[in-house]
Scaffold this motif. Structure first.
Motif, PDB file in Angstrom:
ATOM      1  N   ASP A  96       0.851  -1.188   0.000  1.00 41.05           N
ATOM      2  CA  ASP A  96       0.000   0.000   0.000  1.00 41.05           C
ATOM      3  C   ASP A  96       0.895   1.250   0.000  1.00 41.05           C
ATOM      4  O   ASP A  96       2.107   1.158  -0.215  1.00 41.05           O
ATOM      5  CB  ASP A  96      -0.981  -0.005   1.181  1.00 41.05           C
ATOM      6  N   LYS A  97       0.310   2.417   0.266  1.00 40.82           N
ATOM      7  CA  LYS A  97       1.101   3.659   0.170  1.00 40.82           C
ATOM      8  C   LYS A  97       2.197   3.744   1.225  1.00 40.82           C
ATOM      9  O   LYS A  97       3.120   4.544   1.088  1.00 40.82           O
ATOM     10  CB  LYS A  97       0.177   4.875   0.256  1.00 40.82           C
ATOM     11  N   TRP A  98       2.112   2.930   2.273  1.00 38.47           N
ATOM     12  CA  TRP A  98       3.180   2.893   3.287  1.00 38.47           C
ATOM     13  C   TRP A  98       4.165   1.759   3.015  1.00 38.47           C
ATOM     14  O   TRP A  98       5.066   1.522   3.812  1.00 38.47           O
ATOM     15  CB  TRP A  98       2.592   2.743   4.685  1.00 38.47           C
ATOM     16  N   GLY A  99       3.941   1.019   1.927  1.00 39.26           N
ATOM     17  CA  GLY A  99       4.807  -0.110   1.618  1.00 39.26           C
ATOM     18  C   GLY A  99       4.435  -1.389   2.349  1.00 39.26           C
ATOM     19  O   GLY A  99       5.176  -2.375   2.322  1.00 39.26           O
ATOM     20  N   ILE A 100       3.264  -1.396   3.004  1.00 31.48           N
ATOM     21  CA  ILE A 100       2.815  -2.568   3.759  1.00 31.48           C
ATOM     22  C   ILE A 100       2.111  -3.546   2.813  1.00 31.48           C
ATOM     23  O   ILE A 100       1.191  -3.150   2.085  1.00 31.48           O
ATOM     24  CB  ILE A 100       1.837  -2.154   4.885  1.00 31.48           C
ATOM     25  N   PRO A 101       2.510  -4.825   2.794  1.00 26.90           N
ATOM     26  CA  PRO A 101       1.806  -5.803   1.963  1.00 26.90           C
ATOM     27  C   PRO A 101       0.332  -5.844   2.366  1.00 26.90           C
ATOM     28  O   PRO A 101       0.008  -5.985   3.543  1.00 26.90           O
ATOM     29  CB  PRO A 101       2.502  -7.133   2.293  1.00 26.90           C
TER      30      PRO A 101
END
Length: 240
Positions: A114-119
Motif C-alpha cells: 500500500d502507500k506505506w509499503g505494507i503488503p
C-alpha cells in the motif's frame, strides 16, 4: 484535557519518527530476528491455533515475515489486517480494520504494497476470505459466526512507542484499539469456543521503548498489551 493529550501523542510520534528514520536497516533486521525468536518460544504463541499479525512496513519497525512463515508452517491459521471504509447513517465514512485469513506464503508474497509499503490484501480478494469474526468478507453479520470458528488466540500488534506500563502508542488511526473494543463487544453466542480476550503481544525495537520514568499518554480507549517483545532480547510480561 483531550486536546492536550492528543498534542502530547503527536509530539511523541514526531520524536519517535525522527529516531526510527535514523536506524540502520541491519539493526532492525537483527532486532527482528531476536524478537521473533522470543515470540516463537512464547507458550501462548505455541499453543495458539489462530493468530492475528500485522504485516510490517519496509523500514522503521520490526519485521513480522518470519512470524507469518513459522505460523503457517506449523498449521496455525493466520489473519492479517485489511483496512476499509464503512459508512454509518449518523456520520461520514470511517476507516476500520478487519482481520482476514491469509492462505499461504505464496499469497503473502503476492500481496501488493500500500502507500506505506505494507503488503496488503486487495478489495477483490477479501470478498470470499474468512474473517476472524466468523463468516466471509468484511463486517460479517453475527449469524455468520456460525459458519466457522470465531476469534483469535493471540494478536501481534505494531506501535510507534511503548512504555514499562505496557502502554502502546499507535500510528494515530486507532485501528487496533477500535478492533479490540469491537472484539470485546461483538462476541456471539455460538457453538464454537470463543476466545474472550486474545493474548496481546507487541513487538518493539529497543529504540521504541521509553525510559522507565516516562509514560505514554493514553485514554480509556487505548488498550494495554500483555507482553512486550523487545529487539534487545527482553520479554516483558504484564502482571494481571
Amino acid at each position: 484535557m483531550m486536546a492536550g493529550l492528543q498534542v502530547a501523542k503527536r509530539d511523541l510520534r514526531r520524536r519517535m519518527r525522527d529516531v526510527l528514520q535514523q536506524l540502520p536497516a541491519d539493526s532492525i533486521a537483527n532486532q527482528s530476528r531476536t524478537a521473533t525468536n522470543r515470540l516463537l518460544s512464547l507458550q501462548q504463541y505455541q499453543d495458539a491455533k489462530r493468530i492475528g499479525v500485522y504485516l510490517s512496513m519496509p523500514a522503521g519497525e520490526l519485521s513480522t515475515t518470519a512470524i507469518v512463515q513459522d505460523a503457517l508452517a506449523n498449521g496455525k491459521e493466520v489473519f492479517v489486517p485489511y483496512i476499509h471504509s464503512l459508512e454509518f447513517p449518523s456520520q461520514s465514512k470511517t476507516s476500520v480494520m478487519d482481520m482476514m485469513l491469509l492462505e499461504s506464503m505464496e499469497e503473502f508474497r503476492s500481496l501488493e504494497p500500500d502507500k506505506w509499503g505494507i503488503p496488503s490484501l486487495s478489495e477483490a480478494s477479501v470478498l470470499n476470505k474468512r474473517n476472524c469474526f466468523g463468516g466471509k468478507g468484511v463486517s460479517p453479520q453475527p449469524e455468520d459466526a456460525t459458519q466457522g470458528p470465531y476469534g483469535l488466540d493471540l494478536i501481534v500488534m505494531p506501535g510507534m512507542a511503548f512504555d514499562h506500563g505496557f502502554r502502546r502508542l499507535g500510528h494515530g488511526k486507532g485501528y487496533y484499539d477500535h478492533f479490540l473494543t469491537r472484539y470485546s463487544k461483538e462476541q456471539p453466542t455460538i457453538e464454537y469456543p470463543v476466545v474472550t480476550d486474545p493474548h496481546k503481544v507487541a513487538l518493539s525495537l529497543k529504540e521504541q521503548m521509553l525510559a522507565p520514568t516516562e509514560e505514554i499518554p493514553v485514554t480509556d480507549l487505548d488498550w494495554p498489551v500483555d507482553v512486550l517483545m523487545v529487539g534487545d532480547d527482553r520479554c516483558l510480561v504484564r502482571q494481571s
